[in-house]
Design a protein around this motif. Structure first.
Motif, PDB file in Angstrom:
ATOM      1  N   SER A  30      63.724 -56.016 -33.297  1.00  0.00           N
ATOM      2  CA  SER A  30      63.665 -56.941 -32.154  1.00  0.00           C
ATOM      3  C   SER A  30      64.780 -57.969 -32.228  1.00  0.00           C
ATOM      4  O   SER A  30      65.383 -58.311 -31.204  1.00  0.00           O
TER       5      SER A  30
ATOM      6  N   ASP B 195      61.786 -52.846 -25.878  1.00  0.00           N
ATOM      7  CA  ASP B 195      61.205 -53.277 -27.155  1.00  0.00           C
ATOM      8  C   ASP B 195      59.743 -52.842 -27.220  1.00  0.00           C
ATOM      9  O   ASP B 195      58.870 -53.491 -26.659  1.00  0.00           O
ATOM     10  N   GLU B 196      59.485 -51.743 -27.894  1.00  0.00           N
ATOM     11  CA  GLU B 196      58.134 -51.201 -28.081  1.00  0.00           C
ATOM     12  C   GLU B 196      57.340 -51.190 -26.770  1.00  0.00           C
ATOM     13  O   GLU B 196      56.210 -51.701 -26.726  1.00  0.00           O
TER      14      GLU B 196
HETATM   15 MG    MG Z   1      59.694 -56.191 -33.038  1.00  0.00          MG
END
Ligand code: MG
Ligand code: ADP
Length: 370
Positions: free
Chosen positions: A44, A159-160
């Protein structure tokens, strides 16, 4: 769409903690690059630096031919999709989609055309007049995707994005996103993507290439097939593939690998590839490549400890000289096995054996990459 390049990118957080250690990564125009690694490895942080949400400590980020380090997020030509899709709760889907364009100065009519176009691509036309609270998780995530797509960015950052969805929905969204990427490519609008996940299955199924990270370092960048067949080190070998690769400690001795009590013959193709013969070595073999054998010469003896029945295959968990190992057998092989026996014989496929240096973790038996 544009190429993205990271050069010696570093991040030191306020308290002095170095999260990213000078990473170098090239993402080609139109490429789907996955950043994967365990929680805390700085996926991240890296993505947020690309997006401009986090300052760069040193190094360079290039999008196309521009160095974007000093550009504010809105000027970088990126769009980001997060785990929490963060739709505006009081706005209908239609308005959520149009919002970014309207802020950017698009007229109401221009935005409406773009909304229809994106809604069609993502098959969310019937949802346009709903509020976010009237959407399922998967639908909300498609709207979030639409909000990124409508901006026609140079680079998409994820991001995920699927982490909040249940397993079934995750699997279908995976296919939807990769299909969308393929479709944009086929229509001459290739999308450059950086997709962050901690899930090796997502990485393997979605990435054109995968960048495996650990503790703010890049461990290997390669296609899914190369990562699986030729992991550069023990970390990648253990992280990619399920069940995890078996790692057996011992030494290379001539054309054999010796554990405390057993000998595994290495074929010549392997021994001729060895770049080192470390004192402390580890033999790596995937459970799929460790076959149930009966009476065959060269088979290993192991104590069967437990069995996991998966339907079409069976995981056999055993101990070899006190070291845990797993073998994947077909249901038919398992049926033919003597269930009363607590010793099993396992034969590693010679072509699929890896040798690692225990100290550095490096794979010293890598195949040349064609
Ligand atoms: Mg992360
Ligand atoms: P990942 O996304 O791979 O789980 P992160 O990029 O969130 O990892 O975090 C990487 C490392 O940086 C972790 O050790 C985390 O604790 C640390 N970290 C993240 N954000 C901050 C911050 N704002 N201040 C200090 N340390 C941080």
């Amino acid at each position: 769409m544009a190429r993205l390049q990271l050069k010696n990118l570093e991040k030191v957080y306020g308290g002095g903690f170095k999260a990213v250690h000078g990473i170098n990564l090239d993402v080609e125009e139109g490429e789907f690059m996955v950043l994967v690694g365990p929680s805390g490895c700085a996926k991240s942080t890296t993505l947020r630096m690309i997006a401009g949400l986090e300052d760069v400590t040193s190094g360079e980020i290039r999008i196309g031919d521009r160095i974007v380090n000093a550009l504010e997020p809105g000027k970088r030509g990126i769009a980001m999709v997060f785990q929490n899709y963060a739709l505006y709760p009081h706005m209908k889907v239609r308005t959520n989609l149009a919002f970014g364009l309207r802020i950017g100065g698009a007229s109401k009519a221009e935005a409406a055309v773009a909304v229809e176009e994106v809604a069609k691509i993502l098959e969310i036309e019937p949802l346009l007049d709903r509020l976010p609270k009237q959407l399922s998780g998967g639908q909300a995530q498609r709207v979030a995707l639409g909000r990124a797509l409508i901006k026609k960015p140079e680079v998409f950052l994820f991001d995920e994005p699927l982490s909040n969805l249940d397993a079934k929905l995750r699997a279908s969204m995976r296919v939807r996103i990769t299909d969308l990427h393929k479709r944009l490519r086929a229509e001459g609008m290739p999308a450059t993507v950086v997709y962050v996940t901690h899930d090796q299955t997502e990485a393997m199924t979605m990435g054109d290439r995968i960048c495996v990270m650990k503790d703010g370092h890049i461990m290997q960048v390669a296609t899914p097939k190369v990562l699986y067949d030729s992991p550069a080190n023990l970390f990648v070998a253990g992280f990619i593939g399920s069940p995890e690769m078996n790692v057996i400690d011992g030494q290379v001795d001539g054309d054999s690998f010796r554990t405390a009590g057993q000998v595994i013959r290495l074929d010549e193709a392997l021994t001729s590839r060895l770049t080192a013969r470390p004192d402390a070595a580890a033999l790596g073999i995937r459970p799929q490549h460790l076959k149930l054998a009966d009476g065959t010469n060269g088979a290993l003896h192991a104590h069967l400890k437990s069995v996991e029945f998966m339907g079409h295959e069976v995981y056999l968990h055993a101990q070899l000289d006190g070291q845990p190992i797993t073998s994947v057998a077909t249901a038919a092989e398992y049926d033919a096995m003597d269930r009363a026996a607590d010793m099993i014989r396992l034969l590693p496929e010679p072509a699929n054996i890896h040798i690692f240096d225990r100290a550095s973790g490096a794979n010293v038996s890598l195949r040349a990459q064609g």
